[in-house]
Design an enzyme around this catalytic site. Structure first.
Site, short mmCIF file in Angstrom:
data_model
loop_
_atom_site.label_atom_id
_atom_site.label_comp_id
_atom_site.label_asym_id
_atom_site.label_seq_id
_atom_site.Cartn_x
_atom_site.Cartn_y
_atom_site.Cartn_z
N ASP A 83 -77.16 17.84 -5.76
CA ASP A 83 -76.15 18.19 -6.76
C ASP A 83 -76.57 19.39 -7.63
O ASP A 83 -75.73 19.95 -8.33
CB ASP A 83 -75.88 17.00 -7.70
CG ASP A 83 -75.23 15.84 -6.98
OD1 ASP A 83 -74.72 16.05 -5.86
OD2 ASP A 83 -75.24 14.72 -7.52
N MET B 252 -69.71 16.27 -2.96
CA MET B 252 -70.49 15.45 -3.87
C MET B 252 -70.68 16.16 -5.21
O MET B 252 -70.47 17.35 -5.33
CB MET B 252 -71.84 15.12 -3.25
CG MET B 252 -71.75 14.08 -2.13
SD MET B 252 -73.38 13.58 -1.54
CE MET B 252 -72.93 12.21 -0.46
N GLN C 137 -73.10 16.11 3.86
CA GLN C 137 -73.69 17.15 3.02
C GLN C 137 -75.19 17.00 2.87
O GLN C 137 -75.90 17.98 2.60
CB GLN C 137 -73.04 17.11 1.62
CG GLN C 137 -71.56 17.41 1.64
CD GLN C 137 -70.85 16.90 0.41
OE1 GLN C 137 -70.85 17.54 -0.62
NE2 GLN C 137 -70.22 15.73 0.50
N SER D 231 -83.85 43.93 5.85
CA SER D 231 -85.27 44.27 5.70
C SER D 231 -85.79 43.99 4.30
O SER D 231 -87.00 43.90 4.11
CB SER D 231 -85.48 45.76 6.02
OG SER D 231 -84.98 46.09 7.29
N ASN E 124 -86.05 46.02 1.88
CA ASN E 124 -87.03 47.08 1.66
C ASN E 124 -86.69 48.01 0.50
O ASN E 124 -87.33 49.03 0.33
CB ASN E 124 -87.20 47.91 2.94
CG ASN E 124 -85.92 48.61 3.36
OD1 ASN E 124 -84.82 48.20 2.99
ND2 ASN E 124 -86.05 49.65 4.16
N ARG F 51 -98.41 26.39 24.60
CA ARG F 51 -97.82 27.71 24.75
C ARG F 51 -97.69 28.40 23.39
O ARG F 51 -97.25 27.80 22.42
CB ARG F 51 -96.46 27.62 25.43
CG ARG F 51 -95.75 28.96 25.61
CD ARG F 51 -94.63 28.84 26.61
NE ARG F 51 -95.15 28.63 27.95
CZ ARG F 51 -94.40 28.29 28.99
NH1 ARG F 51 -93.10 28.09 28.83
NH2 ARG F 51 -94.94 28.13 30.18
N GLY G 130 -86.82 44.68 10.94
CA GLY G 130 -87.38 44.91 9.61
C GLY G 130 -87.86 46.31 9.38
O GLY G 130 -88.29 46.64 8.26
#
Length: 830
Positions: free
Chosen positions: A210, A252, A345, A577, A579, A613, A621
């Protein structure tokens, strides 16, 4: 983050009250930060109820040792000791037993290690459970809870919950001396224990969808709940427009209208009902109908009304979704449907914001506990703009209760004043973009012709900011002009006046509806000035990234030669980005972070299934490593291998060389050797696209694959422009509205100053070409000439980027210094 023996403590964390996304990120951050600070870390299952139940005799499990067949040679024995206690799988599952026979039955206060909280980052809800405890509300229950903490040797408690949970925490701390005295008198603890545990350290973090806690801009879980709501409304809108229907959406918010308000702002709703600001008219139905009739008269085919579950009129009579439906159907004849979102929600994976900020808050919570003394107050860890703050817990709770009291007394102005400033600004923003004024607000002489232009690459939130600016202009009496395709479009006279209805659906559109490119005004300054004069522009709003900043500086410098540029010119940063110098937030960066999170969560499935892996994931960026670094804090449930300047993320600011790659391979080998046999998890490496011109994604992947041997292999993935598209996040939409309105207020203020000048042509001072920035806890205007001192024009980024300090945290949260025995963050040694 280093071990400090004099600061050692036993720290427990619990989640209480309702669940909210981001709670697991808090628990993970507290556990890891605690271990890095030399603490022993515990979790309390089922909130305060678990604290009261404690552990039955024989319920404590021993630490699981490292696999003997994979010896690990690291210098930090403290880290090895706290690596694993074997209950991570049980905590994640919540109910089942391990094949070895280990169980959580009868155990509510559980010791955890570093690896026990792996995989928690991207999981919604709270994995350690929560409950509303009746027992803890009684003196007897709190006495039992105190005994259970002392029995386990715990002297610090971190509580994540709503205002009720934090109120309970503060009461518990205030009563602690008397509880210890009672336990001593009853013979349950010794004199030595009473002396050792005379002071309980407590810190609070607010977990509430909330966003109803005062003295903080955002509570944990609220951004994710807003995501769920906006996703639903975005889906509803297409149906509403197709059938020309009205939809009433109930969200809510029993005592706080934040979700309804921000959903209204982010989705472009027609009307909202919130507890803090009921309609002022005697009949809320008439006020609503008048507004919606105006919208329909303009040509709108859809109507969206959002109501908080605690909404009420000015006489405190509840306003229900079905009541609104009946009014829309009976009075306006609209085909109306009701959608109650309910507990959807609360669910789902946390959004990027609910992974990053709770992590930072969790780290701050540990620091607050370590610094706590009997004389310092219990703190609540909050947020103000982009800054993590500490405020006295009792003050925050008291102010929160004051809001409910003010509403109950019909003092709605006071209730609004007790909410954070952003709440008030959001309501003003909703009114500015949804209301249609009968007459312009400004007198004719104060009205302007305002040009709006997108400059640079497209970014989420550009269209929302434009929509806001256009509607504000029309309400005030200004004329907003769209300049299509940047300065190139201006030279081609690709300009047109925008309308209220024409931008209606822009809130949820990604990319750039105006079109954009990277051309700067110096392609032909004289012609650009001529076009400004031809169109008689009184102000220019540029929305974009580093190109927009560069354009601002060029136009400001050209004022001495071209009088047409002596007008207010503002830059609203919008770039994935992030930046633009000085500002900590650009529109579009949150949308891109969420796209990165989604991509990494998908990639991790393959990495996890293969167990051993490593994925090298390349992000966009440019020459700025913001996206990779913050993605390292936010992306994936996996333990991130983040390779930035700090230690494990590759960014342009730090770069890549053979020494770094050698250290990274060594780190991966040692880390995989520490995993339980057969249960290694996949890991991710994040790399900015321009981190190196030599070490490409393929090169790094091949090196890791070759060096990994039997421990791990590697794969690569390049996300490319997928990070640029998609529907803008609710945070980007809401901030677009807020910042665009501030830009328009800035333009009006500076224009009024120019009007007072007697000389012709008028002269615009340096402060009339500025960038709106978010710096720490405040929004600040910075003139273009001052911005230049903080800009790296060659690499198109800031010189002192605020986010770079996060690289230290990225390193710490993967325990790189502990595993490699390094002295300080790699970024400090680069």
């Amino acid at each position: 983050m280093t071990n400090t023996p004099t600061q050692r403590m036993k720290l427990a964390v619990l989640t209480s009250g309702g669940d909210s996304a981001g709670m697991n990120a808090v628990v993970r951050a507290v556990v890891k930060a605690g271990i890095l600070k030399g603490c022993e870390t515990w979790v309390v299952r089922e909130g305060y109820e678990g604290l009261v139940r404690g552990n039955i005799e024989g319920g404590r499990a021993e630490k699981v040792s490292l696999p003997p067949h994979q010896p690990v040679n690291i210098k930090d024995e403290s880290f090895l000791h706290n690596l694993r206690f074997g209950d991570g799988e049980l905590l994640r599952d919540g109910t089942s037993d391990l094949p070895s026979g280990r169980s959580l039955k009868g155990r509510y206060i559980v010791r955890v290690g570093w690896d026990d909280v792996r995989g928690w980052f991207g999981v919604g809800g709270t994995l350690i459970g929560t409950a509303r405890s009746v027992a803890f509300r009684t003196p007897e229950g709190r006495l039992t809870a105190a005994f259970n903490l002392i029995k386990e040797g715990i002297d610090a408690l971190c509580v994540c919950g709503g205002d009720g949970s934090l109120t309970g925490a503060d009461v518990f701390r205030a009563e602690w001396p008397s509880l210890v005295k009672q336990l001593l008198q009853q013979g349950k603890i010794t004199e030595e224990q009473a002396k050792t545990y005379a002071h309980l350290k407590i810190v609070g973090l607010v977990g509430s969808i909330d966003n109803d806690m005062s003295m903080t801009d955002m509570t944990i879980g609220a951004p994710t709940a807003l995501h769920r709501i906006c996703e639903s409304i975005d889906n509803i809108e297409s149906t509403a427009a197709s059938h020309s229907r009205a939809f009433v959406v109930e969200v809510m918010g029993r005592h706080c209208g934040w979700l309804a308000l921000m959903a209204g702002v982010s989705s472009g709703a027609d009307f909202i009902f919130i507890p803090e600001r009921p309609p002022k008219a005697d009949s809320w139905a008439d006020e609503m109908c008048e507004m919606i009739q105006k919208h329909r008269a303009m040509g709108k085919r859809k109507t969206i009304v959002i109501v908080a579950e605690g909404a009420q009129d000015k006489d405190l009579k509840p306003i229900r979704a079905d009541d609104i439906k009946d009014v829309l159907s009976d009075k306006l004849g609209l085909d109306t449907r009701v959608t109650t979102l309910g507990h959807t929600q609360r669910g789902g994976r946390p959004c990027a914001y609910d992974r990053i900020m709770p992590t930072l808050q969790g780290v701050e919570a540990v620091d607050a506990l370590l610094e706590a003394t009997p004389d310092t107050p219990s703190y609540m860890i909050g947020i103000q703009e982009n800054k993590i703050t500490r405020v006295p817990l009792v003050d925050a709770v008291a102010m929160t209760h004051s809001v409910a009291k003010a509403i109950g007394e019909k003092d709605f102005e006071k209730a609004m004043s007790l909410r954070d400033p952003e709440f008030i600004e959001a309501l003003e923003g909703f009114n500015a973009t949804s209301q249609i004024a009968s007459e312009p607000r400004l007198p004719h002489h104060a009205r302007m012709r305002i040009a709006i232009m997108h400059v640079g690459a497209p970014a989420g939130g550009m269209n929302a900011a434009t929509r806001t600016a256009v509607r504000y202009c029309i309400r005030q009496g200004h004329k907003p002009f769209a300049v299509h395709n940047g300065f190139v479009g201006l030279l081609d006279d690709n300009v047109h006046e925008m309308t209220w209805l024409g931008v209606d659906s822009w809130m949820t559109r990604g990319g750039s509806e105006l079109g954009t490119n990277r051309k700067l005004p110096d392609i032909d300054l004289g012609s650009v000035a001529s076009k400004f004069q031809q169109w008689n522009f009184h102000a220019l709003l540029m929305i974009g990234g580093f190109e927009a900043f560069s354009s601002l500086f060029i136009l400001d410098q050209a004022r001495k030669n071209y009088p047409a540029f002596n007008i207010p010119i503002v830059h609203l940063p919008a770039t994935l980005s992030n930046n633009v110098p000085l500002t900590e937030f650009s529109l579009g960066s949150d949308t891109s972070l969420n796209a990165l999170v989604d991509a990494c969560d998908a990639i991790k499935q393959s990495a996890s299934a293969s167990r051993n892996r490593v994925f090298i994931v390349e992000t966009q960026g440019g020459k700025c490593g913001y996206l990779a670094t913050m993605g390292a804090l936010a992306a994936s449930k996996l333990r991130m291998i983040d390779i930035t300047g700090a230690c494990i993320v590759y960014t342009p600011e730090i770069g890549i060389n053979l020494d770094k790659l050698r250290d990274d391979v060594k780190y991966l080998k040692k880390r995989y050797a520490m995993d339980v046999k057969g249960k290694s998890e996949g890991r991710l490496v994040l790399k900015s696209e321009e981190a190196s011109t030599v070490y490409s994604n393929k090169t790094i992947t091949d090196i890791f694959k070759e060096e990994g041997g039997k421990l791990f292999d590697s794969r690569s993935a390049s996300l490319g422009h997928t990070l640029q598209g998609g529907i803008p996040s609710p945070l980007d939409r809401a901030r677009a509205v807020r910042l665009a309105l501030k830009c328009m207020a800035f333009i009006e203020e500076k224009h009024s100053i120019l009007l007072k000048q007697s000389q012709k042509p008028r002269h615009a001072g340096p402060d009339m070409a500025a960038v709106i920035t978010i710096q720490g806890s405040s929004v600040q205007w910075v003139p273009a000439q001052e911005m230049l001192a903080s800009a790296d024009l060659v690499n198109r980024r800031g010189l002192n980027e605020p986010w770079k300090k996060m690289t230290h945290l990225v390193e710490a949260l993967v325990a790189r210094p502990q595993i490699l025995g390094e002295r300080g963050p790699r970024s400090d040694r680069a």
